[in-house]
Write an enzyme that holds these catalytic residues in place. Structure first.
Site, PDB file in Angstrom:
ATOM      1  N   TYR A 190      12.625  68.248  52.977  1.00  0.00           N
ATOM      2  CA  TYR A 190      13.535  68.001  51.893  1.00  0.00           C
ATOM      3  C   TYR A 190      15.179  69.224  52.314  1.00  0.00           C
ATOM      4  O   TYR A 190      14.285  69.618  52.477  1.00  0.00           O
ATOM      5  CB  TYR A 190      12.945  68.416  50.547  1.00  0.00           C
ATOM      6  CG  TYR A 190      14.071  68.119  49.502  1.00  0.00           C
ATOM      7  CD1 TYR A 190      13.704  67.293  49.483  1.00  0.00           C
ATOM      8  CD2 TYR A 190      14.715  69.330  48.978  1.00  0.00           C
ATOM      9  CE1 TYR A 190      14.476  66.888  47.308  1.00  0.00           C
ATOM     10  CE2 TYR A 190      15.459  68.968  47.914  1.00  0.00           C
ATOM     11  CZ  TYR A 190      14.846  67.811  46.845  1.00  0.00           C
ATOM     12  OH  TYR A 190      15.778  67.337  45.806  1.00  0.00           O
ATOM     13  N   TYR A 226      21.901  61.477  48.627  1.00  0.00           N
ATOM     14  CA  TYR A 226      21.051  62.812  47.791  1.00  0.00           C
ATOM     15  C   TYR A 226      20.273  60.989  46.629  1.00  0.00           C
ATOM     16  O   TYR A 226      20.627  61.162  45.426  1.00  0.00           O
ATOM     17  CB  TYR A 226      21.902  63.296  46.874  1.00  0.00           C
ATOM     18  CG  TYR A 226      21.156  64.932  45.950  1.00  0.00           C
ATOM     19  CD1 TYR A 226      19.774  65.399  46.727  1.00  0.00           C
ATOM     20  CD2 TYR A 226      20.863  64.346  44.379  1.00  0.00           C
ATOM     21  CE1 TYR A 226      18.829  65.980  45.667  1.00  0.00           C
ATOM     22  CE2 TYR A 226      20.028  65.784  43.527  1.00  0.00           C
ATOM     23  CZ  TYR A 226      19.436  65.807  44.489  1.00  0.00           C
ATOM     24  OH  TYR A 226      18.825  67.177  43.768  1.00  0.00           O
TER      25      TYR A 226
END
Lengths: 395, 140
Positions: free
Chosen positions: A299, A349
């Site tokens: 992440y 994103y």
């Protein structure tokens, strides 16, 4: 604590789906979610008639009722929500696994949809200048009055502390941005597919919240991603080779602190994240260790987020993330190729739900930056406040 | 410990002062005191503040004044303005309190030249309506 029942290899991700990633989708989050879900079902060779469960994160604007209705699901027998956006995706898959193994659903859609550029922009920070901040358990009154109002500023504090404690160089953060961009340049679906990036550009980029600069920040994206989770038996009859959930885990670590993100700054060592405790649980449940991971989707809301996780997952010792990164480990052929679709930094994103999809592609052998013979694929979600992670293997 | 007031024309993003768990922090600041919450039964520091104690399970807790001195733990200089109330550049600082295991946040003007471990002391930024926020400045 008694030992948990094992979910090892008992469920699978049978299908993956995504919309395009853009700056302006021109449609609602509900439309994006429905399109990603239908794409995931089609990929699996399933239909809406097979679906009886959905899981989302609690930031998603698309409610379980809305997605069920938009898809025409006859009867939803399970729905669930996890924590906030970035910490959610692996936990969302975990909740689907839990629903399936407890007999509450057979086929679960896990989705994340957002207009992250044309709609609400997370980087602008939430507080209204005229309203008082705080209360309601969020503890913003200890942070926002000082101008600490965005996630980038939060992670900049972690980066500064890591640099001063361990001598980490800015070049290590830049290398993370460059590794993600190199992968995006090979992925036609990535928002930054056609945009090259050099170390010189990273070093010269405008500062945002020092030590972090422009390319340390992820993109803002309109788009949606979804996966279909079902039992391993059922997945074996689907259209794609099954990708088994070897293990999934969530963790807060000790003294998690209340609120969503900023209160984590009150923990004794801000360079340690809950990824350290989630890794222990994850690898224990999987019967595997970090040295057996072939490829990882880490992440990456910011570059420093990746560096801290590399240490917390045990790919290197605490404090050695800079040297590990600068060794070239994260590139194709390196010790740990990461974010092979481009990640949040360069693909798009979608709050790390795109990382789950790419983790599946690596096991299927269909990534645009395929790691040859990848058998163990790690996917991580955002560290604060708690976090979650997933290990995928071949069926 | 009583500290220095700094009267300001505008206090950006004023805090909620009547929260059950955190209100005492800002009530103390109005008196020029830096106060943290402690369990009345076992003495555990409860920071960030909340009424209930995670160590003994008690629900009686109290605010105690603590020394208004600390050391720089980390900082970031914000150069990209995202919030209208905070013109850039400014520097957000994390402060480890002296003598007690707690951390607080402060804001310094401009690109502050800081070092980890540098001593800082508390100051009370007070708005015209009396709302007060503890802040930090570098020790002279």
């Amino acid at each position: 604590m008694s030992e948990a029942l094992s979910h090892r290899d008992r469920c699978a991700i049978a299908g993956i789906g995504a919309t395009e990633f853009s700056k302006d989708s021109g449609r609602s989050e509900l439309t994006l979610a429905a399109q990603a879900c239908r794409a995931a079902l089609q990929d699996a060779g399933l239909t809406v008639a097979d679906v009886d469960g959905v899981v989302s994160c609690d930031y998603d604007l698309v409610s379980y009722g809305a997605i069920a209705d938009a898809l025409g699901i006859a009867d939803l027998t399970y729905w669930g929500q996890t924590g906030p956006g970035g910490s959610g995706p692996c936990a969302m898959v975990g909740q689907a696994v839990a629903a399936i193994l407890s007999g509450q659903a057979t086929t679960v859609l896990v989705y994340r949809a957002l207009n992250g550029r044309s709609g609400r922009r997370y980087g602008l920070g939430a507080p209204d200048p005229d309203a008082r901040v705080g209360g309601r358990g969020a503890y913003e009154e200890f942070f926002a009055p000082y101008g600490l109002v965005t996630p980038g500023q939060f992670f900049a504090l972690l980066a500064q502390r890591h640099m001063s404690t361990y001598g980490t160089r800015y070049e290590a953060l830049a290398e993370i941005a460059l590794a993600c961009r190199e992968a995006a340049n090979r992925n036609p679906a990535a928002q930054m597919h056609e945009r090259a990036l050099t170390l010189e550009q990273c070093l010269a980029a405008r500062p945002i919240s020092l030590p972090l600069r422009l390319f340390d920040f992820c993109l803002e994206t309109d788009g949606a991603c979804a996966v279909v989770v079902t039992s391993a038996e059922r997945a074996a009859d689907c259209a794609q080779p099954p990708v088994l959930v070897r293990a999934v885990a969530q963790s807060t670590g000790p003294r998690v602190q209340p609120g969503v993100m900023y209160p984590m700054l009150m923990r004794p060592d801000i360079t340690v994240t809950p990824s350290q405790t989630v890794a222990r649980t994850l690898f224990s449940r999987a019967g595997l260790g970090p040295s057996e991971v072939d490829v990882a989707q880490i992440y990456d809301c910011f570059t420093i987020t990746v560096l801290l996780q590399l240490e917390d997952y045990g790919f290197c010792a605490k404090g050695e993330g800079g040297a590990f990164t600068e060794s070239g480990a994260l590139r194709p052929g390196g010790a740990l190729p990461i974010n092979t679709a481009g990640g949040n930094l360069s693909e798009g994103y979608v709050h790390g739900m795109n990382h789950v999809l790419e983790g599946v592609r690596q096991i299927r052998g269909t990534s645009t930056s395929q790691v040859t013979g990848a058998e163990v694929s790690l996917v991580t979600s955002a560290p604060p406040p708690g976090t979650s992670a997933l290990l995928l293997v071949r069926g | 410990m009583s500290g220095m007031f700094n009267d300001v024309a505008v206090l950006p993003l004023m805090p909620v002062e009547d929260d059950h768990d955190t209100g005492g922090f800002f009530a103390a600041a109005r008196r020029g005191e830096l106060a943290l919450r402690f369990c009345s039964e076992c003495g555990q520091l409860l920071h960030l503040p909340r009424q209930v104690c995670f160590a003994c399970g008690g629900a009686r807790s109290e605010w105690r004044a603590v020394p208004g001195r600390g050391r720089v733990h980390a900082w970031t200089t914000v150069t990209h303005q995202v919030h209208p109330a905070f013109p850039t550049p400014y520097t957000v600082v994390l402060v480890d309190l002296e003598e007690i295991d707690a951390r607080l946040v402060g804001s310094l003007p401009g690109e502050a030249e800081l070092e980890v471990g540098q001593p800082v002391r508390v100051r009370f930024d007070r708005a015209p309506d009396g709302t007060t926020v503890p802040n930090w400045e570098v020790e002279a």
